[in-house]
Design an enzyme around this catalytic site. Structure first.
Site, short mmCIF file in Angstrom:
data_model
loop_
_atom_site.label_atom_id
_atom_site.label_comp_id
_atom_site.label_asym_id
_atom_site.label_seq_id
_atom_site.Cartn_x
_atom_site.Cartn_y
_atom_site.Cartn_z
N GLY A 128 0.75 -1.23 -0.01
CA GLY A 128 -0.17 -0.26 -0.19
C GLY A 128 0.67 1.20 0.23
O GLY A 128 0.48 2.74 -0.17
N TYR A 130 -2.45 -6.10 -11.26
CA TYR A 130 -1.80 -5.46 -11.98
C TYR A 130 -2.20 -4.65 -13.08
O TYR A 130 -1.63 -4.32 -13.79
CB TYR A 130 -1.11 -6.73 -12.96
CG TYR A 130 -0.37 -7.54 -11.59
CD1 TYR A 130 0.78 -6.92 -10.92
CD2 TYR A 130 0.14 -9.21 -11.48
CE1 TYR A 130 1.34 -7.54 -9.90
CE2 TYR A 130 0.44 -9.50 -10.90
CZ TYR A 130 1.77 -8.74 -9.45
OH TYR A 130 2.57 -9.28 -8.99
#
Length: 161
Positions: A94, A132
């Site tokens: 994160g 992704y």
């Protein structure tokens, strides 16, 4: 706070193996881990390495890694990067570390005139798949990975023909 990405250095095979172990545990594949520190050291730090490793640091602490090697596309006629492993410790996710490593590798491709950055992701790993895709990755669902290993590899090697 920011991330620093640097190439793994001689003497860090143990660090790299620790990341491999953490990744294998996360992927529920720890039972398949055979690599030793000696194996990693020999692959990364030999005279003509074919394997490379980037270390991600957060406040000078190693918190992730990316292991990669060059592949070749006969269709493009150029090399590319195959990203074997990408891992960021859960406590540091994160913070943009995974993104920074992929940007770093994309820049490596562009700087060398290489045609692609490619990797595989386990189909159950939804958080990674979403991540992704957010970076522009296309999942190649029409391709299936093939592997021959262990006893089957030995048997294939012993076949005549």
């Amino acid at each position: 706070m920011s991330v620093t990405i640097r190439r793994a250095r001689p003497g860090e095979a143990g660090l790299v193996l620790s990341f491999v172990r953490e990744l294998a545990d996360y992927e529920k594949l720890l039972h398949e881990l055979e690599a030793t520190e000696t194996d990693i050291d020999a692959a990364l730090f030999c005279d003509n390495p074919r394997l490379f490793c980037e270390i991600a640091e957060w406040q000078r602490e190693a918190v992730g890694f990316a292991v990669w090697f060059c592949n070749f596309s006969t269709f493009s006629g150029r090399s590319g990067i195959y990203l074997e492993d990408l891992f960021v410790r859960p406590s540091h996710r994160g913070n943009g570390i995974g993104k920074a490593m992929l940007v770093h590798l994309a820049r490596e491709c562009v700087a060398n005139g290489w045609s692609r950055l490619q990797w595989s992701v386990l189909d159950w790993n939804t958080p990674s798949i979403v991540f992704y895709k957010s970076l522009g990755a296309v999942l190649m669902d029409e391709w299936t990975v093939c592997r021959v290993s262990g006893p089957a590899l030995k048997a294939l090697a012993e076949r005549g023909g």
